[in-house]
Scaffold this motif. Structure first.
Motif, PDB file in Angstrom:
ATOM      1  N   GLU A  10       0.743  -0.975   0.154  1.00 23.43           N
ATOM      2  CA  GLU A  10      -0.256  -0.368  -0.427  1.00 23.43           C
ATOM      3  C   GLU A  10       0.333   1.440   0.347  1.00 23.43           C
ATOM      4  O   GLU A  10       0.598   1.912  -0.931  1.00 23.43           O
ATOM      5  CB  GLU A  10      -0.866  -0.265   0.841  1.00 23.43           C
ATOM      6  CG  GLU A  10      -2.295   1.070   1.074  1.00 23.43           C
ATOM      7  CD  GLU A  10      -2.341   1.468   2.494  1.00 23.43           C
ATOM      8  OE1 GLU A  10      -3.658   1.763   2.760  1.00 23.43           O
ATOM      9  OE2 GLU A  10      -2.453   0.479   3.536  1.00 23.43           O
ATOM     10  N   TYR A  11       2.122   0.939   0.671  1.00 24.63           N
ATOM     11  CA  TYR A  11       2.910   2.603   0.983  1.00 24.63           C
ATOM     12  C   TYR A  11       3.561   2.708  -0.598  1.00 24.63           C
ATOM     13  O   TYR A  11       4.078   3.610  -0.922  1.00 24.63           O
ATOM     14  CB  TYR A  11       3.916   2.007   2.288  1.00 24.63           C
ATOM     15  CG  TYR A  11       4.893   3.142   1.519  1.00 24.63           C
ATOM     16  CD1 TYR A  11       4.310   4.731   2.836  1.00 24.63           C
ATOM     17  CD2 TYR A  11       6.096   3.535   1.279  1.00 24.63           C
ATOM     18  CE1 TYR A  11       5.379   5.936   2.986  1.00 24.63           C
ATOM     19  CE2 TYR A  11       7.139   4.458   1.267  1.00 24.63           C
ATOM     20  CZ  TYR A  11       6.587   5.623   2.035  1.00 24.63           C
ATOM     21  OH  TYR A  11       7.549   6.948   2.419  1.00 24.63           O
ATOM     22  N   SER A  12       3.581   1.379  -1.674  1.00 31.29           N
ATOM     23  CA  SER A  12       4.679   1.813  -2.432  1.00 31.29           C
ATOM     24  C   SER A  12       2.964   1.666  -3.702  1.00 31.29           C
ATOM     25  O   SER A  12       4.174   2.698  -4.412  1.00 31.29           O
ATOM     26  CB  SER A  12       5.333   0.724  -2.593  1.00 31.29           C
ATOM     27  OG  SER A  12       6.305  -0.156  -1.954  1.00 31.29           O
ATOM     28  N   LEU A  13       1.973   2.032  -3.026  1.00 30.76           N
ATOM     29  CA  LEU A  13       1.482   2.476  -4.569  1.00 30.76           C
ATOM     30  C   LEU A  13       0.983   4.068  -4.790  1.00 30.76           C
ATOM     31  O   LEU A  13       0.589   4.643  -5.534  1.00 30.76           O
ATOM     32  CB  LEU A  13       0.151   1.809  -4.582  1.00 30.76           C
ATOM     33  CG  LEU A  13      -0.315   0.443  -4.462  1.00 30.76           C
ATOM     34  CD1 LEU A  13      -1.373   0.173  -3.708  1.00 30.76           C
ATOM     35  CD2 LEU A  13       0.003   0.115  -5.634  1.00 30.76           C
ATOM     36  N   ARG A  14       1.063   4.271  -3.589  1.00 30.40           N
ATOM     37  CA  ARG A  14       1.307   5.831  -3.148  1.00 30.40           C
ATOM     38  C   ARG A  14       2.266   6.090  -4.981  1.00 30.40           C
ATOM     39  O   ARG A  14       2.279   7.852  -4.785  1.00 30.40           O
ATOM     40  CB  ARG A  14       1.900   6.485  -2.119  1.00 30.40           C
ATOM     41  CG  ARG A  14       0.802   5.766  -1.253  1.00 30.40           C
ATOM     42  CD  ARG A  14       0.783   6.412   0.673  1.00 30.40           C
ATOM     43  NE  ARG A  14       0.072   6.366   1.260  1.00 30.40           N
ATOM     44  CZ  ARG A  14       0.141   5.818   2.509  1.00 30.40           C
ATOM     45  NH1 ARG A  14       1.381   6.365   3.008  1.00 30.40           N
ATOM     46  NH2 ARG A  14      -1.184   5.627   3.543  1.00 30.40           N
ATOM     47  N   ILE A  15       3.702   6.050  -4.744  1.00 28.76           N
ATOM     48  CA  ILE A  15       4.255   6.308  -5.623  1.00 28.76           C
ATOM     49  C   ILE A  15       4.240   6.512  -7.023  1.00 28.76           C
ATOM     50  O   ILE A  15       4.604   6.789  -7.771  1.00 28.76           O
ATOM     51  CB  ILE A  15       6.491   6.611  -5.334  1.00 28.76           C
ATOM     52  CG1 ILE A  15       6.305   4.822  -5.287  1.00 28.76           C
ATOM     53  CG2 ILE A  15       6.470   6.504  -3.675  1.00 28.76           C
ATOM     54  CD1 ILE A  15       7.624   4.198  -4.450  1.00 28.76           C
ATOM     55  N   LEU A  16       3.370   5.396  -7.355  1.00 29.27           N
ATOM     56  CA  LEU A  16       3.580   5.312  -8.353  1.00 29.27           C
ATOM     57  C   LEU A  16       2.374   6.272  -9.482  1.00 29.27           C
ATOM     58  O   LEU A  16       1.179   6.805  -8.779  1.00 29.27           O
ATOM     59  CB  LEU A  16       2.151   3.661  -8.783  1.00 29.27           C
ATOM     60  CG  LEU A  16       2.960   2.322  -8.304  1.00 29.27           C
ATOM     61  CD1 LEU A  16       1.661   1.112  -8.275  1.00 29.27           C
ATOM     62  CD2 LEU A  16       4.385   2.384  -9.305  1.00 29.27           C
ATOM     63  N   SER A  17       2.566   6.366 -10.586  1.00 29.50           N
ATOM     64  CA  SER A  17       1.371   7.639 -11.916  1.00 29.50           C
ATOM     65  C   SER A  17       0.101   6.479 -11.705  1.00 29.50           C
ATOM     66  O   SER A  17      -0.235   5.303 -11.215  1.00 29.50           O
ATOM     67  CB  SER A  17       1.884   7.584 -12.884  1.00 29.50           C
ATOM     68  OG  SER A  17       2.106   6.337 -13.884  1.00 29.50           O
ATOM     69  N   LEU A  18      -0.930   7.184 -12.277  1.00 25.92           N
ATOM     70  CA  LEU A  18      -2.351   6.983 -12.102  1.00 25.92           C
ATOM     71  C   LEU A  18      -2.077   6.030 -13.020  1.00 25.92           C
ATOM     72  O   LEU A  18      -3.070   4.998 -13.230  1.00 25.92           O
ATOM     73  CB  LEU A  18      -2.975   7.818 -12.831  1.00 25.92           C
ATOM     74  CG  LEU A  18      -4.291   7.789 -13.068  1.00 25.92           C
ATOM     75  CD1 LEU A  18      -4.895   7.042 -11.929  1.00 25.92           C
ATOM     76  CD2 LEU A  18      -4.984   8.914 -13.684  1.00 25.92           C
ATOM     77  N   GLU A  19      -0.582   6.458 -14.652  1.00 24.61           N
ATOM     78  CA  GLU A  19      -1.451   4.495 -15.429  1.00 24.61           C
ATOM     79  C   GLU A  19      -0.637   3.963 -14.893  1.00 24.61           C
ATOM     80  O   GLU A  19      -1.386   2.690 -15.114  1.00 24.61           O
ATOM     81  CB  GLU A  19      -0.513   5.689 -16.606  1.00 24.61           C
ATOM     82  CG  GLU A  19      -1.204   6.858 -17.170  1.00 24.61           C
ATOM     83  CD  GLU A  19      -0.038   7.144 -19.596  1.00 24.61           C
ATOM     84  OE1 GLU A  19       1.119   6.677 -18.049  1.00 24.61           O
ATOM     85  OE2 GLU A  19      -0.704   7.096 -19.820  1.00 24.61           O
TER      86      GLU A  19
END
Length: 83
Positions: A10-19
């Motif tokens: 979940e924490y790692s998801l925060r740094i991903l772009s929308l795409e």
């Protein structure tokens, strides 16, 4: 269900772009559907019976069973089947 792995993801998801998130979501959905299909196949008694029937008519499997029966023929004559 907050395992350390899920919290880290979940924490790692925060740094991903929308795409990237949309791509990942599609991949997750695909994996979930595949697992559901596999799970459903093994709980579907009709499917399992079809698979067993196919195995029973398979010549290679029949030959292997015959080989095993021949190998243990003498052992079966030891009288233990009466127990």
């Amino acid at each position: 269900m907050n395992s350390p792995h899920l919290i880290k993801i979940e924490y790692s998801l925060r740094i991903l772009s929308l795409e990237e998130l949309e791509w990942l979501l599609e991949r997750i959905e695909k994996q979930v559907q595949e697992r559901k299909q596999i799970s459903n196949k093994f709980t579907d008694i009709k499917y399992m019976n079809e698979q067993l029937a196919a195995m029973a008519s398979d010549l290679d499997i029949q030959a292997e069973i015959g080989s095993g029966n021949h190998e243990f023929y003498v052992t079966e004559m030891d009288g233990l089947e009466k127990l």
